[in-house]
Design a protein around this motif. Structure first.
Motif, short mmCIF file in Angstrom:
data_model
loop_
_atom_site.label_atom_id
_atom_site.label_comp_id
_atom_site.label_asym_id
_atom_site.label_seq_id
_atom_site.Cartn_x
_atom_site.Cartn_y
_atom_site.Cartn_z
N GLN A 2 0.85 -1.19 0.00
CA GLN A 2 0.00 0.00 0.00
C GLN A 2 0.88 1.24 0.00
O GLN A 2 1.88 1.29 0.73
CB GLN A 2 -0.91 -0.01 1.23
CG GLN A 2 -1.94 -1.12 1.21
CD GLN A 2 -2.85 -1.09 2.42
OE1 GLN A 2 -2.42 -0.73 3.51
NE2 GLN A 2 -4.10 -1.46 2.23
N HIS A 31 11.79 -2.90 -6.23
CA HIS A 31 10.75 -2.16 -6.95
C HIS A 31 11.32 -1.00 -7.74
O HIS A 31 12.41 -0.51 -7.46
CB HIS A 31 9.71 -1.59 -5.97
CG HIS A 31 8.78 -2.60 -5.40
ND1 HIS A 31 9.20 -3.60 -4.55
CD2 HIS A 31 7.45 -2.77 -5.56
CE1 HIS A 31 8.16 -4.33 -4.20
NE2 HIS A 31 7.08 -3.86 -4.80
N ALA A 96 3.51 5.49 -7.70
CA ALA A 96 3.18 4.16 -8.19
C ALA A 96 4.41 3.27 -8.06
O ALA A 96 5.54 3.77 -8.05
CB ALA A 96 2.74 4.24 -9.65
N VAL A 98 6.14 -0.83 -9.03
CA VAL A 98 6.08 -2.14 -9.69
C VAL A 98 7.25 -2.96 -9.17
O VAL A 98 8.36 -2.45 -9.04
CB VAL A 98 6.12 -1.98 -11.23
CG1 VAL A 98 7.36 -1.26 -11.70
CG2 VAL A 98 5.99 -3.33 -11.92
N ARG A 100 9.61 -4.84 -10.04
CA ARG A 100 10.66 -5.26 -10.96
C ARG A 100 11.32 -4.00 -11.53
O ARG A 100 10.97 -2.88 -11.16
CB ARG A 100 10.08 -6.12 -12.09
CG ARG A 100 8.98 -5.48 -12.89
CD ARG A 100 8.34 -6.46 -13.87
NE ARG A 100 7.27 -5.86 -14.64
CZ ARG A 100 6.02 -5.77 -14.21
NH1 ARG A 100 5.68 -6.25 -13.04
NH2 ARG A 100 5.11 -5.22 -14.97
N SER A 110 1.87 4.34 -17.54
CA SER A 110 1.20 4.09 -16.26
C SER A 110 0.74 2.63 -16.15
O SER A 110 0.58 2.12 -15.04
CB SER A 110 0.02 5.04 -16.09
OG SER A 110 -0.92 4.85 -17.12
N GLY A 111 0.54 1.97 -17.28
CA GLY A 111 -0.01 0.63 -17.25
C GLY A 111 0.88 -0.44 -16.67
O GLY A 111 0.40 -1.52 -16.32
N ILE A 112 2.18 -0.16 -16.55
CA ILE A 112 3.08 -1.19 -16.03
C ILE A 112 3.13 -1.24 -14.51
O ILE A 112 3.67 -2.17 -13.94
CB ILE A 112 4.52 -1.00 -16.57
CG1 ILE A 112 5.16 0.22 -15.93
CG2 ILE A 112 4.52 -0.92 -18.08
CD1 ILE A 112 6.68 0.21 -16.05
N TYR A 113 2.57 -0.25 -13.86
CA TYR A 113 2.67 -0.14 -12.40
C TYR A 113 1.52 -0.89 -11.73
O TYR A 113 0.36 -0.74 -12.10
CB TYR A 113 2.72 1.32 -11.97
CG TYR A 113 3.97 1.99 -12.48
CD1 TYR A 113 3.98 2.63 -13.71
CD2 TYR A 113 5.16 1.93 -11.75
CE1 TYR A 113 5.16 3.22 -14.20
CE2 TYR A 113 6.32 2.51 -12.23
CZ TYR A 113 6.31 3.15 -13.46
OH TYR A 113 7.48 3.71 -13.94
N ASP A 114 1.87 -1.68 -10.72
CA ASP A 114 0.89 -2.52 -10.04
C ASP A 114 0.21 -1.84 -8.86
O ASP A 114 -0.91 -2.20 -8.49
CB ASP A 114 1.57 -3.80 -9.54
CG ASP A 114 2.09 -4.66 -10.66
OD1 ASP A 114 3.09 -5.38 -10.46
OD2 ASP A 114 1.50 -4.63 -11.77
N TYR A 115 0.91 -0.92 -8.25
CA TYR A 115 0.40 -0.30 -7.01
C TYR A 115 0.38 1.21 -7.17
O TYR A 115 1.31 1.80 -7.74
CB TYR A 115 1.30 -0.69 -5.82
CG TYR A 115 1.53 -2.17 -5.70
CD1 TYR A 115 2.75 -2.73 -6.06
CD2 TYR A 115 0.52 -3.01 -5.26
CE1 TYR A 115 2.96 -4.10 -5.98
CE2 TYR A 115 0.73 -4.37 -5.15
CZ TYR A 115 1.95 -4.91 -5.51
OH TYR A 115 2.15 -6.26 -5.43
N TRP A 116 -0.67 1.82 -6.62
CA TRP A 116 -0.85 3.27 -6.72
C TRP A 116 -1.23 3.86 -5.37
O TRP A 116 -2.02 3.25 -4.63
CB TRP A 116 -1.93 3.62 -7.74
CG TRP A 116 -1.52 3.34 -9.15
CD1 TRP A 116 -1.60 2.14 -9.81
CD2 TRP A 116 -0.93 4.26 -10.08
NE1 TRP A 116 -1.11 2.28 -11.10
CE2 TRP A 116 -0.69 3.57 -11.28
CE3 TRP A 116 -0.59 5.62 -10.00
CZ2 TRP A 116 -0.13 4.18 -12.40
CZ3 TRP A 116 -0.04 6.22 -11.10
CH2 TRP A 116 0.20 5.51 -12.29
#
Length: 126
Positions: A2, A31, A96, A98, A100, A110-116
């Motif tokens: 989070q 990350h 954000a 990710v 990796r 923005s689409g590659i990020y898993d958490y915001w």
């Protein structure tokens, strides 16, 4: 993980602000953490990113030389230091992450990020 973004506010043109992005639930280890911003009616725009392991940083052309992204491992926090702010920097800023290290050309999407995080409003106005 989070993310909690904070530090936004009202600042006059030429002023400075420092945004913070703190992770809970797990560390940022491994990350890539980025900052995006968005204004009403526009798509989310890449601002800056940092690779937690190694610390390489990347900036959009619009903020390079004025903004600086850094990390504080003991606090599990990423900062965005914003200097020489302009009215066009006014936006909601999001952090954000990710888990990796994407290639550089992918960082801007923005689409590659898993958490915001939830976003923090920055207003640059006199």
């Amino acid at each position: 993980v989070q993310l909690q973004a904070s530090g936004g506010g009202l600042v006059p043109p030429g002023g400075s602000l420092r945004l913070s992005c703190t992770a809970s639930g797990r560390t940022f280890s491994g990350h890539t953490v980025a900052w995006f911003r968005q204004t009403p009616g526009k798509e989310r725009e890449f601002v800056a990113a940092i690779r937690w392991s190694g610390g390489g940083s990347f900036y959009s052309d619009s903020v390079r030389g004025r903004f600086s992204v850094s990390r504080d491992p003991p606090k599990n926090t990423v900062y965005l230091q914003m200097n020489s702010l302009k009215p066009e920097d006014t936006a909601v800023y999001y952090c954000a992450a990710v888990p990796r290290t994407p290639i550089m050309s992918a960082l801007f999407s923005s689409g590659i990020y898993d958490y915001w995080g939830q976003g923090t409003l920055v207003t640059v106005s006199s």
